[in-house]
Every structure is written in C-alpha cells, then in structure tokens.
Design a protein around this motif. Structure first.
Motif: not given
Length: 189
Positions: A36, A39-40, A42, A59, A66, A80, A90, A93, A95
């Motif tokens: 990653y 990540q959500n 962060d 998202y 997803e 983001d 954020s 995510n 990746v």
C-alpha cells in the motif's frame, strides 16, 4: 529523471538549470506488488508520479465492497487529492498492482516549487485540469453510457491498460460484472 523532464516539457519547456532545481523537490520510492502507498485513515503527505508500474486507487465501503477510483500507470499522477490538498486523512486506498517506481512530491514542496517557478505552477494547473476532466468524463459515462459504451470508451482512451490490468478490476472500474465484461471483450476482440 529524464522521463520526468520529458513529462514536464509536454506542457512547458524548462532549462537545464531549472530542471536541476525541480529535481530537488522530488524523492524516489520503490514499492512492491500488493504494497500500500496510502491506506484509508492515513495522513496524505504526497502526490505521486509513476515512473513505472501499475497502481490502483479504491474506496472501500463499510460492507467491504471495493470501488475503484483510478488506475495509474507510467507518467500518471496519483494521490488522494482531497486529503493531500486539505491535509486530512485519506478516504481511499492506493495499492501497487505490480512492482513500481514512483516520485513523491509533498504539498509543501509543490507549493514552493509553484511559487518560485511560474512555469511549474502552470504545469501543475494543467496537470490537475487533465485529471479533473478525466474524472468528470468517467462520472458522466457511468451515469449515461450502457456497459458496451463504457468499455469501448475505456479501451479507446487507455488501450495499454487492458493488457496490464486484470479484467476483474477493469469491470469494477466500469461498474460492470466480470461476466458482462468478458462477454463484451470477446465480442469486440
């Protein structure tokens, strides 16, 4: 870094001296497949320019579904942006789908570079305009086009992506079921 210079010069020319200065604002990073970048939750400190590799921004809903927001390949920008520009946490995510090399640019570095070199302010504005226009086209397509039209537009705009990204993710990005995409793909190819 020559790749970055070529990318910048698609919009505005820079001298050797200017580019030497521009390079000092970027840091290079290597990331592995399935690692990653964001990540959500962060704090988002950077936007990223892809030297090589494929990344996926998505998202994740509370029920675990997803929703792909964007793919990014060589010469594309990704972050983001809501969190980046507002210095908030954020919601998405990001990746790595294959090993990648990226350049990182902090919001502080971006603002300093833009204020010191007007041509870079112009470059960043034009880059964000392209990103915004692309997102708007996608939203309109999701709202108005049938599945076949969405796939055809996607394949026409991004012919290299269909070879690099599994159909599962392309289907998700287009708001289609995997089976629907497979049927469309076999009818078109």
């Amino acid at each position: 870094m020559d790749q970055l210079r070529n990318h910048i010069e698609e919009i505005t020319p820079v001298t050797d001296e200017e580019f030497t200065y521009i390079k000092t604002f970027f840091t290079e990073k290597r990331i592995k497949k399935n690692q990653y970048l964001i990540q959500n939750g962060d704090k988002v400190g950077c936007e990223y320019w892809i030297i090589k590799g494929v990344l996926r921004a998505y998202y994740l809903t509370d029920d675990g579904k997803e929703h792909i927001v964007q793919f990014a390949l060589k010469n594309w920008w990704l972050s983001d942006y809501n969190a980046y520009f507002n210095q908030t946490e954020s919601q998405i995510n990001i990746v790595c789908m294959e090993d990648a090399e990226i350049l990182c640019l902090t919001i502080f570095a971006r603002e300093k570079l833009a204020s010191e070199l007007h041509k870079m302010e112009h470059f960043f504005r034009m880059t964000l305009t392209k990103i915004y226009s692309s997102q708007q086209r996608r939203i309109i397509s999701l709202l108005s086009d049938n599945p076949k039209q969405r796939y055809e537009k996607f394949a026409q705009l991004y012919p290299n992506i269909t070879q690099k990204i599994p159909k599962k993710y392309i289907a998700e990005y287009l708001g289609l079921r995997r089976e629907t995409l497979s049927r469309l793909y076999s009818n078109i190819t």
